[in-house]
Design a protein around this motif. Structure first.
Motif, short mmCIF file in Angstrom:
data_model
loop_
_atom_site.label_atom_id
_atom_site.label_comp_id
_atom_site.label_asym_id
_atom_site.label_seq_id
_atom_site.Cartn_x
_atom_site.Cartn_y
_atom_site.Cartn_z
N THR A 78 0.83 -1.21 0.00
CA THR A 78 0.00 0.00 0.00
C THR A 78 0.86 1.25 0.00
OG1 THR A 78 -1.74 -1.17 1.23
CG2 THR A 78 -1.81 1.24 1.25
N LEU A 79 1.95 1.24 0.76
CA LEU A 79 2.87 2.38 0.77
C LEU A 79 3.52 2.58 -0.61
CD1 LEU A 79 4.64 1.99 4.24
CD2 LEU A 79 3.00 3.74 3.55
N TRP A 138 1.99 9.81 -5.21
CA TRP A 138 2.67 11.06 -4.88
C TRP A 138 3.54 11.53 -6.03
CZ3 TRP A 138 8.01 11.91 -4.10
CH2 TRP A 138 8.34 13.16 -3.56
N LEU A 191 0.96 4.41 -2.66
CA LEU A 191 0.87 5.81 -2.24
C LEU A 191 2.07 6.61 -2.74
CD1 LEU A 191 -0.43 5.40 1.43
CD2 LEU A 191 -1.71 6.16 -0.58
#
Length: 244
Positions: free
Chosen positions: A228-229, A236, A232
């Motif tokens: 998930t990071l 970004w 993200l």
């Protein structure tokens, strides 16, 4: 942070001074410039950016070896620097257009972010499947290498400046040598981040997992969280590129 920036500036000036001396016929100065470049690469990669977050997230969530961590760090750093070298060698006209945003390349950031989100999304999907009792259990080292490559697609502006400076003085070989030395320093730092994530994962699993079931549960949590990071981080990159 201020001290790191000041030290980077001093080392960067040392690289530029060494290249100037090489242009004047002092080839031994190249050794000093390369030494400064290695240290510069180590410190420069410690600064925000360079894909460390996505690589740390990936290796924290995925089971892997220390060798694969080092390899992925090297792939990311060498791609990050290599793309910049290719841009310079492609011609100054390309450079002037590509770096028209204060040293940034929104097109490359957008492409990198898109592929990072794509791979991260796949990792989330696979992690959710693995969380099921009858889910697959195999690992895919190839995904780590691919993720490292696409994350490194954003060119390093400082590499571009160094190569442009060297080419303007007819010092292609010297510029490549200094750039290679800087890339080696960056590999050390970025690979160390990936190794730290791999070791942290194993320590967390050993500390919190009292049974095989608990170890599997925590492994799934780390895998889903890390993936998930990654998603993200890719988003970004995309948002930053669109805002440029």
């Amino acid at each position: 942070m201020h001290d790191l920036i000041a030290l980077q500036r001093w080392l960067y000036e040392g690289m530029a001074s060494g290249l100037r001396d090489v242009a004047g016929g002092s080839w031994p100065a190249l050794v000093a410039a390369m030494a400064a470049a290695v240290l510069f690469g180590i410190l420069h990669a410690m600064m925000p950016g360079h894909g460390k977050t996505v690589l740390f997230s990936y290796h924290l969530g995925q089971k892997g070896s220390l060798l694969s961590s080092i390899a992925n760090g090297a792939i990311l750093a060498l791609t990050h620097v290599g793309i910049a070298v290719l841009l310079v060698l492609a011609g100054f006209a390309v450079i002037s257009r590509a770096f028209a945003y204060g040293g940034r390349t929104p097109q490359f950031e957008l492409a990198s972010g898109f592929f990072v989100v794509l791979i991260g999304g796949y990792l989330v999907w696979r992690a959710v499947r693995r969380a099921a009792p009858d889910g697959p259990h195999g690992q895919s080292p190839q995904k780590g290498r691919t993720l490292a490559f696409v994350t490194g697609l954003v060119p390093c502006p400082l590499t571009t400046f160094i190569m442009s400076y060297a080419l303007a003085r007819g010092l292609l070989a010297a510029g490549l040598a200094v750039t290679a030395a800087m890339a080696a320093g960056m590999v050390l730092t970025i690979s160390a981040v990936a190794v730290l994530a791999t070791l942290s994962r194993e320590r967390l699993l050993s500390f919190f997992s009292r049974t095989e079931g608990a170890r599997r549960w925590l492994g799934c949590v780390l895998e889903i969280g890390g993936a998930t990071l990654v998603v993200l981080f890719g988003m970004w990159l995309i948002l930053g590129a669109r805002a440029a």
